[in-house]
Design an enzyme around this catalytic site. Sequence first.
Site, PDB file in Angstrom:
ATOM      1  N   ASP A  50       0.844  -1.201   0.000  1.00 20.28           N
ATOM      2  CA  ASP A  50       0.000   0.000   0.000  1.00 20.28           C
ATOM      3  C   ASP A  50       0.880   1.253   0.000  1.00 20.28           C
ATOM      4  O   ASP A  50       0.375   2.371  -0.034  1.00 20.28           O
ATOM      5  CB  ASP A  50      -1.001  -0.008   1.165  1.00 20.28           C
ATOM      6  CG  ASP A  50      -0.341  -0.106   2.515  1.00 20.28           C
ATOM      7  OD1 ASP A  50       0.895  -0.196   2.582  1.00 20.28           O
ATOM      8  OD2 ASP A  50      -1.070  -0.089   3.533  1.00 20.28           O
ATOM      9  N   SER A  51       2.214   1.047  -0.041  1.00 19.48           N
ATOM     10  CA  SER A  51       3.121   2.165  -0.308  1.00 19.48           C
ATOM     11  C   SER A  51       2.847   2.720  -1.705  1.00 19.48           C
ATOM     12  O   SER A  51       3.351   3.799  -2.051  1.00 19.48           O
ATOM     13  CB  SER A  51       4.588   1.723  -0.171  1.00 19.48           C
ATOM     14  OG  SER A  51       4.829   0.539  -0.915  1.00 19.48           O
ATOM     15  N   ASP A  89      -1.066  -6.008  -0.148  1.00 18.22           N
ATOM     16  CA  ASP A  89      -1.504  -5.402   1.113  1.00 18.22           C
ATOM     17  C   ASP A  89      -3.015  -5.205   1.141  1.00 18.22           C
ATOM     18  O   ASP A  89      -3.604  -4.672   0.184  1.00 18.22           O
ATOM     19  CB  ASP A  89      -0.862  -4.010   1.271  1.00 18.22           C
ATOM     20  CG  ASP A  89       0.428  -4.066   2.058  1.00 18.22           C
ATOM     21  OD1 ASP A  89       0.598  -4.983   2.885  1.00 18.22           O
ATOM     22  OD2 ASP A  89       1.274  -3.177   1.851  1.00 18.22           O
ATOM     23  N   LYS A 119      -1.302  -9.393   2.690  1.00 18.33           N
ATOM     24  CA  LYS A 119      -0.547  -8.983   3.877  1.00 18.33           C
ATOM     25  C   LYS A 119      -1.440  -8.077   4.728  1.00 18.33           C
ATOM     26  O   LYS A 119      -2.181  -7.245   4.190  1.00 18.33           O
ATOM     27  CB  LYS A 119       0.748  -8.258   3.484  1.00 18.33           C
ATOM     28  CG  LYS A 119       1.560  -7.773   4.705  1.00 18.33           C
ATOM     29  CD  LYS A 119       3.007  -7.448   4.375  1.00 18.33           C
ATOM     30  CE  LYS A 119       3.230  -6.105   3.708  1.00 18.33           C
ATOM     31  NZ  LYS A 119       2.776  -4.934   4.491  1.00 18.33           N
ATOM     32  N   GLU A 121      -1.495  -5.676   8.379  1.00 20.18           N
ATOM     33  CA  GLU A 121      -0.724  -5.016   9.440  1.00 20.18           C
ATOM     34  C   GLU A 121      -1.380  -5.261  10.798  1.00 20.18           C
ATOM     35  O   GLU A 121      -2.598  -5.127  10.933  1.00 20.18           O
ATOM     36  CB  GLU A 121      -0.634  -3.506   9.181  1.00 20.18           C
ATOM     37  CG  GLU A 121       0.237  -3.161   7.987  1.00 20.18           C
ATOM     38  CD  GLU A 121       0.457  -1.659   7.825  1.00 20.18           C
ATOM     39  OE1 GLU A 121       0.089  -0.874   8.725  1.00 20.18           O
ATOM     40  OE2 GLU A 121       0.996  -1.268   6.767  1.00 20.18           O
ATOM     41  N   GLU A 188       9.148  -4.387  10.532  1.00 20.06           N
ATOM     42  CA  GLU A 188       9.634  -3.114   9.994  1.00 20.06           C
ATOM     43  C   GLU A 188      10.204  -2.228  11.095  1.00 20.06           C
ATOM     44  O   GLU A 188       9.549  -1.995  12.130  1.00 20.06           O
ATOM     45  CB  GLU A 188       8.474  -2.397   9.272  1.00 20.06           C
ATOM     46  CG  GLU A 188       8.916  -1.064   8.661  1.00 20.06           C
ATOM     47  CD  GLU A 188       7.933  -0.511   7.638  1.00 20.06           C
ATOM     48  OE1 GLU A 188       6.959  -1.209   7.267  1.00 20.06           O
ATOM     49  OE2 GLU A 188       8.152   0.641   7.196  1.00 20.06           O
TER      50      GLU A 188
HETATM   51  O1  KIV Z   1       3.604  -1.101   1.640  1.00 12.78           O
HETATM   52  C1  KIV Z   1       4.783  -1.487   1.630  1.00 12.78           C
HETATM   53  O2  KIV Z   1       5.575  -1.181   0.732  1.00 12.78           O
HETATM   54  C2  KIV Z   1       5.229  -2.313   2.756  1.00 12.78           C
HETATM   55  C3  KIV Z   1       6.700  -2.594   2.871  1.00 12.78           C
HETATM   56  C4  KIV Z   1       7.408  -1.390   3.350  1.00 12.78           C
HETATM   57  C5  KIV Z   1       6.987  -3.774   3.719  1.00 12.78           C
HETATM   58  O3  KIV Z   1       4.437  -2.724   3.549  1.00 12.78           O
END
Ligand code: KIV
Length: 270
Positions: A50-51, A89, A119, A121, A188
């Site tokens: 989600d980056s 994510d 994924k 969090e 992280e």
């Molecule tokens: O969203 C992302 O890029 C991440 C990584 C930094 C692990 O969760």
Amino acid sequence: MTSQTYSRVTTKSLQQMKVSGEKIAMLTAYDYTFAGLVDGAGIDIILVGDSASNVMGGHETTLPITLDQMIYHASSVVRGAKRALVVVDLPFGTYQADSKEALRSAIRIMKESGAHAVKVEGGIQVKDSIERIIKAGIPVMGHLGLTPQSIYKFGTYTVRAKEEEEAEQLLNDTIMLEQLGCFGVVLEKIPASLAKKATASVNIPIIGIGAGPLVDGQVLVLHDMLGMNKEFSPRFLRRYSDLDKIIHNAVEQYTQDVKSKDFPNETEQY
Ligand code: KIV
């Protein structure tokens, strides 16, 4: 350490890598072209992070990106990835309220993008959601430590779990995620000594970002490691290219060539 050849990386291959001591290489990607490049270079896991909210959308945080937007990025990446395991994510707001909504979100990602895993969090706070998704047959990767979707709770992007209480919670959460059936966990920005402890406490692969070398693998944001984002310079980031400069110079040269009528020349026309 023995390095095995995998025609397609699966959650099972990752488990084998942990056992054999082969380190796992993971990077983000958000589109077809970069996914193909990253995959062709032998990466094990592509994370549609989600980056994308920051890197693709220009937002300050990861919070604004939507499920539909993540599915768009994920389906583009899936079309480009022939070997890597593609993990996506679950974006902010799609799994925290209740476990049924979490499962619906995960199912949409798997069905509409063709990705291989999601994924999530968080630890104990999202236990029910993770449990329900895994029970439905969807592989889940956990994410603990600095979890960017909680940035407004943390108030800062500095190192997490330096204090004993938070460190103990992180260890408990890592073990809980393994017990729930997660196939791996991202840690992280935590102290290297704590990441080492967490890695030794479980049998599933631990992937670090800013968590030191004593974990089972590493992940970085693609655009950061390629040197496309000069404003972001945390200590853990190693830059493998200077694409910022390379792209700038190429575009500057092209602009000059168009203005000077050098481009296109005789061989570049019909
Ligand atoms: O969203 C992302 O890029 C991440 C990584 C930094 C692990 O969760």
